[in-house]
Motif scaffolding. Structure first.
Motif, PDB file in Angstrom:
ATOM      1  N   GLU A  63     -34.740 -12.138  -0.705  1.00 41.91           N
ATOM      2  CA  GLU A  63     -34.091 -12.113   0.609  1.00 41.91           C
ATOM      3  C   GLU A  63     -32.808 -11.290   0.576  1.00 41.91           C
ATOM      4  O   GLU A  63     -32.532 -10.520   1.504  1.00 41.91           O
ATOM      5  CB  GLU A  63     -33.797 -13.535   1.083  1.00 41.91           C
ATOM      6  N   ASN A 117     -32.080  -7.745   2.504  1.00 41.54           N
ATOM      7  CA  ASN A 117     -30.955  -7.554   3.422  1.00 41.54           C
ATOM      8  C   ASN A 117     -30.162  -6.302   3.060  1.00 41.54           C
ATOM      9  O   ASN A 117     -29.752  -5.536   3.942  1.00 41.54           O
ATOM     10  CB  ASN A 117     -30.015  -8.765   3.374  1.00 41.54           C
ATOM     11  N   LYS A 125     -31.195  -7.927  13.847  1.00 41.15           N
ATOM     12  CA  LYS A 125     -32.347  -7.022  13.783  1.00 41.15           C
ATOM     13  C   LYS A 125     -33.331  -7.219  14.924  1.00 41.15           C
ATOM     14  O   LYS A 125     -34.339  -6.526  15.018  1.00 41.15           O
ATOM     15  CB  LYS A 125     -33.050  -7.205  12.431  1.00 41.15           C
ATOM     16  N   GLY A 165     -36.114  -7.802   7.286  1.00 39.95           N
ATOM     17  CA  GLY A 165     -35.792  -9.115   7.835  1.00 39.95           C
ATOM     18  C   GLY A 165     -35.899  -9.089   9.348  1.00 39.95           C
ATOM     19  O   GLY A 165     -36.016  -8.029   9.947  1.00 39.95           O
ATOM     20  N   ALA A 212     -32.781 -16.447   6.427  1.00 36.78           N
ATOM     21  CA  ALA A 212     -32.604 -16.450   4.975  1.00 36.78           C
ATOM     22  C   ALA A 212     -31.223 -16.959   4.573  1.00 36.78           C
ATOM     23  O   ALA A 212     -31.108 -17.888   3.774  1.00 36.78           O
ATOM     24  CB  ALA A 212     -32.843 -15.054   4.423  1.00 36.78           C
TER      25      ALA A 212
HETATM   26 MG    MG Z   1     -32.878 -11.102   5.746  1.00 33.40          MG
END
Ligand code: MG
Ligand code: ADP
Length: 582
Positions: free
Chosen positions: A40, A44, A90, A104, A109
């Motif tokens: 994760e 990112n 996002k 993501g 997360a």
């Molecule tokens: Mg993420």
């Protein structure tokens, strides 16, 4: 105002869970082990446009996962929300879910990680004078504080599951957790050739790639020079789908799927459809239980695939499953045919020397000959094939133990399994006839009578019409007997009983196969039964013919069961075997 989660009436048995418990439950789906944290956080960093990502681990990541990137960083306002659940930069609307291009999008997360560890983000937005940091201690989110920081983001996750003992106990030995973290970093590094990665464990460098290294160079770094050198490129495009990458010769196949990597628009997947398509591409070149090795990137319009079907985002749903399957399987197959499938003598020499107590050396790859003439291709393909191998014309030949043919090559010699090669030739001929819809039949003056069990008899009679399409004419002849009246003329050595029973076995095992696949499997069995066997004496002219006919095929490098037809020894192997090399 509605009542808070825990202030409901006495009578109620249903209560909304407090937020930290909700996050811990959500964390169960996203954060299973240190490797999920690594995944994760690195994703990112990639979404943030980083060009260099450093991952540091302690105790397999259970004690510490630290990820440093040089991406866009986060301003104060973003940091305040970073640990909040469902907070993401996002995605804005549900329409955005239809075409996700970032790794993501769930905004889950960091909230999940913060709820089950002691997490800290330190970040400085690109171009800003100062940075900020914020802590989340098992769901207790602090306020951002000003902090000195380099441009980019540093995330530290300490003592994973410190507040969830049941999960902490579930973690494996550090070495095992480290191996999983390494797998994640390698996959992401292979999926993002533009980005530099460094992974360290307890201060020691475990894996690193520079930003300039392409996919093949990264495979070499991760899995060694022998595999990287043997890879064959794949490049194919159809109907808005593009597949590119590398496939390995079948001999590299493994019991596990750790060297099978699919990337979809930069995301790595373990998608079942793609795994099946890959397997299909290798069918007939590989034992069924082995997993082929391949590194493939599929690119298609994000609107044609739903990535929102799995909390760890490792499975996806394609909107046109059949088209994707067919495209991938076909492209892989065309590339696999270009592989040099002979077992390199080097492997055997090394093993033999190791048995004698000599030191192993680095392997000596065979230098492939240039292709005399490029074969015709379907328009779909745009290969360049530096690694493709075409065996030269037969040189001096020798039959050994009525089983193997030894043949000199400009660069050494090779040993051919006569049965395996003949079986492949017979099968390819039968298959071509089947596709063309015309078989030259050999009619028997006196039908051969073959005894079968009742169930075999039922299967064979039930498939009579299909079998006739493949050139076999069979008539029931009493309760447990069947009469073979005609068979494809290509089958040289007829052993009627074996042949018919092999057909019955193929029908029995192939119940789940489609019509065409079933017939192909019947033809494979027939080719096996009716080819030159180990133990058959061959004239020089027969050996020569066998090799010439093999050369005319697209691939004569494996038998229909996926065993190699030949082992090749180079001069370098011989020098090594005689200890002439330094
Ligand atoms: Mg993420
Ligand atoms: P998601 O990635 O699904 O949006 P996360 O919980 O992983 O959710 O991250 C939340 C948000 O925090 C991201 O949308 C992004 O705006 C920001 N963020 C997280 N990590 C970084 C990073 N390394 N660099 C810049 N922004 C980041």
């Amino acid at each position: 105002m509605s009542a808070g989660p825990l202030q409901q009436s006495e009578r109620a048995r249903i209560a909304l869970l407090p937020e930290n418990v909700r996050n811990q439950i959500a964390a169960g789906e996203v954060v299973e082990r240190p490797a999920s944290v690594v995944k994760e956080l690195v994703e990112n960093a990639l979404d943030a446009g980083s060009t260099r990502i450093e991952v540091e681990l302690e105790e397999g990541g259970g004690r510490l996962v630290r990820v440093r990137d040089d991406g866009c960083g986060m301003p104060f306002e973003d940091l305040r929300l970073a640990f909040a659940p469902h907070a993401t930069s996002k995605l804005r609307t549900s329409e955005d879910l239809e075409h996700i291009a970032s790794l993501g999008f769930r905004g889950e997360a960091l909230a999940s990680i913060g709820s089950v560890a002691r997490a800290r983000i330190t970040s400085r937005e690109r171009g800003e004078r100062t940075g900020w940091r914020i802590d989340d201690e098992g769901g207790q989110i602090g306020e951002p504080l000003e902090a000195g920081a380099a441009e980019g983001t540093l995330i530290e996750v300490r003592e994973l599951f410190f507040n969830v003992p049941a999960r902490r106990r579930f973690l494996k030995q550090p070495a095992t957790e480290l191996a999983r973290c390494l797998d994640v970093v390698q996959r992401l590094a292979l999926a993002h050739p533009g980005v530099a990665f460094v992974l360290t464990h307890e201060g020691k460098r475990v894996f690193d790639v520079e930003s300039g290294m392409d996919l093949r160079a990264r495979v070499r770094r991760a899995f060694g020079a022998e595999l990287a050198a043997a890879l064959v490129p794949l490049e194919s495009e159809q109907a808005g789908m593009r597949l590119s990458g590398w496939v390995a010769p079948p001999r590299f196949a493994r019991a596990d799927s750790s060297r099978q990597m699919f990337f979809l628009n930069g995301r790595y997947l373990r998608d079942k459809l793609l795994v099946r398509a890959l397997k299909e591409g290798y069918r007939g070149f590989l034992f069924d239980t082995r997993s082929p090795v391949a590194f493939l990137e599929l690119a298609l319009d994000p609107a044609r695939v739903d990535v929102n079907v799995h909390p760890q985002k490792s499975e996806v749903r394609f909107r046109e499953e059949r088209a994707v399957f067919g495209f991938v399987a076909h492209a892989v197959r065309e590339a696999v045919k270009q592989c040099d499938m002979a077992t390199p003598g080097a492997q055997l020499v090394e093993r033999a020397l190791a048995r004698e107590g000599f030191e192993p050396t680095r392997s000596l790859p065979f230098a492939p000959e240039p292709r005399p003439h490029a074969p015709e291709r379907q328009p779909l393909q745009v290969f360049e094939r530096p690694g493709s191998f075409v065996p030269p014309a037969p040189g001096a030949l020798l039959q050994v133990a009525r089983t193997y043919i030894v043949r000199t090559l400009p660069e050494g010699f090779e040993v051919i399994d006569q049965h395996a090669l003949h079986e492949r030739i017979t099968y390819e001929g039968l298959l071509a006839d089947l596709r063309a819809g015309k078989f030259e039949r050999q009619r028997l003056l006196l039908p051969e009578l073959v005894e079968l069990s009742r169930s075999e008899l039922l299967l064979v009679t039930g498939a009579r019409e299909e079998l006739a399409r493949a050139g076999f004419e069979l008539e029931p002849f009493g309760e447990t007997t069947i009469a073979l009246q005609a068979y494809p003329a290509r089958l040289q050595r007829l052993r009627a009983g074996e042949l018919v029973r092999a057909i019955a076995a193929a029908l029995e095992e192939g119940k789940k196969l489609g019509r065409e696949e079933l017939l192909e499997s019947v033809l494979q069995r027939a080719a096996c039964r009716a080819s030159v066997m180990a133990g058959d004496e061959l004239e020089l002219s027969e050996m020569r013919e066998l090799i010439e006919r093999g050369r005319a095929l697209e691939s004569d490098q494996t038998c229909v069961h996926g065993r190699p037809t030949r082992v090749r020894f180079t001069l370098a192997d011989l020098e090594r075997a005689f200890l002439r090399t330094t």
